[in-house]
Design a protein around this motif. Structure first.
Motif, PDB file in Angstrom:
ATOM      1  N   THR A 210       0.816  -1.221   0.000  1.00 53.60           N
ATOM      2  CA  THR A 210       0.000   0.000   0.000  1.00 53.60           C
ATOM      3  C   THR A 210       0.844   1.264   0.000  1.00 53.60           C
ATOM      4  O   THR A 210       0.353   2.332  -0.335  1.00 53.60           O
ATOM      5  N   GLU A 211       2.114   1.146   0.398  1.00 50.77           N
ATOM      6  CA  GLU A 211       3.015   2.298   0.361  1.00 50.77           C
ATOM      7  C   GLU A 211       4.414   1.842  -0.021  1.00 50.77           C
ATOM      8  O   GLU A 211       4.797   0.707   0.220  1.00 50.77           O
ATOM      9  N   MET A 212       5.160   2.738  -0.615  1.00 47.07           N
ATOM     10  CA  MET A 212       6.507   2.423  -1.062  1.00 47.07           C
ATOM     11  C   MET A 212       7.490   2.944  -0.012  1.00 47.07           C
ATOM     12  O   MET A 212       7.730   4.139   0.085  1.00 47.07           O
ATOM     13  N   ASN A 213       7.999   2.027   0.801  1.00 43.25           N
ATOM     14  CA  ASN A 213       9.006   2.383   1.795  1.00 43.25           C
ATOM     15  C   ASN A 213      10.226   1.481   1.601  1.00 43.25           C
ATOM     16  O   ASN A 213      10.224   0.598   0.747  1.00 43.25           O
ATOM     17  N   LYS A 214      11.261   1.708   2.390  1.00 37.95           N
ATOM     18  CA  LYS A 214      12.518   0.989   2.206  1.00 37.95           C
ATOM     19  C   LYS A 214      12.326  -0.524   2.335  1.00 37.95           C
ATOM     20  O   LYS A 214      12.865  -1.293   1.536  1.00 37.95           O
ATOM     21  N   ARG A 215      11.557  -0.941   3.293  1.00 37.64           N
ATOM     22  CA  ARG A 215      11.335  -2.380   3.516  1.00 37.64           C
ATOM     23  C   ARG A 215      10.622  -3.015   2.321  1.00 37.64           C
ATOM     24  O   ARG A 215      11.011  -4.086   1.850  1.00 37.64           O
ATOM     25  N   ASN A 216       9.588  -2.356   1.814  1.00 37.69           N
ATOM     26  CA  ASN A 216       8.852  -2.897   0.666  1.00 37.69           C
ATOM     27  C   ASN A 216       9.700  -2.905  -0.595  1.00 37.69           C
ATOM     28  O   ASN A 216       9.601  -3.815  -1.416  1.00 37.69           O
ATOM     29  N   VAL A 217      10.533  -1.894  -0.760  1.00 34.72           N
ATOM     30  CA  VAL A 217      11.415  -1.827  -1.925  1.00 34.72           C
ATOM     31  C   VAL A 217      12.417  -2.976  -1.886  1.00 34.72           C
ATOM     32  O   VAL A 217      12.673  -3.620  -2.909  1.00 34.72           O
ATOM     33  N   GLN A 218      12.990  -3.244  -0.711  1.00 35.48           N
ATOM     34  CA  GLN A 218      13.930  -4.355  -0.584  1.00 35.48           C
ATOM     35  C   GLN A 218      13.250  -5.678  -0.905  1.00 35.48           C
ATOM     36  O   GLN A 218      13.821  -6.533  -1.579  1.00 35.48           O
ATOM     37  N   LEU A 219      12.021  -5.850  -0.446  1.00 41.33           N
ATOM     38  CA  LEU A 219      11.264  -7.067  -0.726  1.00 41.33           C
ATOM     39  C   LEU A 219      11.026  -7.230  -2.228  1.00 41.33           C
ATOM     40  O   LEU A 219      11.252  -8.296  -2.797  1.00 41.33           O
ATOM     41  N   LEU A 220      10.594  -6.143  -2.880  1.00 36.84           N
ATOM     42  CA  LEU A 220      10.361  -6.181  -4.328  1.00 36.84           C
ATOM     43  C   LEU A 220      11.654  -6.474  -5.093  1.00 36.84           C
ATOM     44  O   LEU A 220      11.658  -7.261  -6.038  1.00 36.84           O
ATOM     45  N   ALA A 221      12.750  -5.836  -4.686  1.00 37.77           N
ATOM     46  CA  ALA A 221      14.028  -6.020  -5.377  1.00 37.77           C
ATOM     47  C   ALA A 221      14.508  -7.466  -5.246  1.00 37.77           C
ATOM     48  O   ALA A 221      14.989  -8.053  -6.220  1.00 37.77           O
ATOM     49  N   GLU A 222      14.364  -8.044  -4.059  1.00 37.12           N
ATOM     50  CA  GLU A 222      14.783  -9.437  -3.860  1.00 37.12           C
ATOM     51  C   GLU A 222      13.962 -10.386  -4.723  1.00 37.12           C
ATOM     52  O   GLU A 222      14.510 -11.286  -5.371  1.00 37.12           O
ATOM     53  N   GLU A 223      12.655 -10.194  -4.752  1.00 35.34           N
ATOM     54  CA  GLU A 223      11.790 -11.074  -5.542  1.00 35.34           C
ATOM     55  C   GLU A 223      12.030 -10.900  -7.035  1.00 35.34           C
ATOM     56  O   GLU A 223      12.032 -11.873  -7.790  1.00 35.34           O
TER      57      GLU A 223
END
Length: 134
Positions: free
Chosen positions: A4-17
């Motif tokens: 629902t929001e783009m933060n550092k944790r979500n970005v790291q998750l997306l980048a890893e996947e």
């Protein structure tokens, strides 16, 4: 779970996947995958990253290194060769012929960071190899 929001944790998750998914494609085609830096904008809710597919020959040497090495008097076997400067010890990891002043890239043995070097490094590599032969 939807993001629902783009933060550092979500970005790291997306980048890893994304890296995992692209690694499968790279493996299928026999190339290596190199992830570079990315950025995100929390206000716009966007994430940008860059992945590069690198063609590697049978010996594990990047094809562009082997092609560019001859322009600087090196051979493909010089890939990964160590050299020293007043700042530390590096391994030869790439050649950028368009960069006139700093065409040699070396990865720091201690930190793993890549630094640009002048052509003097090539002369030093030759001097070291000649000294070993004698």
């Amino acid at each position: 779970m939807p993001i629902t929001e783009m933060n550092k944790r979500n970005v790291q998750l997306l980048a890893e996947e994304a890296t995992e998914a692209l690694s499968l494609i790279a493996e299928m085609h026999g190339v290596t995958l190199k992830q570079e830096r990315g950025s995100y904008d929390p206000s716009a809710g966007s994430f940008t990253s860059k992945w590069t597919f690198v063609c590697v020959n049978e010996s594990g040497i990047p094809a562009d290194f082997a092609r560019n090495a001859a322009m600087f008097g090196l051979t493909a076997e010089d890939y990964g060769r160590e050299f020293s400067t007043f700042n530390g010890t590096y391994t030869l990891c790439d050649i950028k012929p368009r960069n006139r002043k700093y065409p040699i890239l070396g990865k720091c043995v201690r930190t793993g960071k890549v630094y640009k070097h002048m052509l003097r490094v090539v002369d030093q590599l030759f001097n070291e190899s000649q000294a070993k032969e004698v």
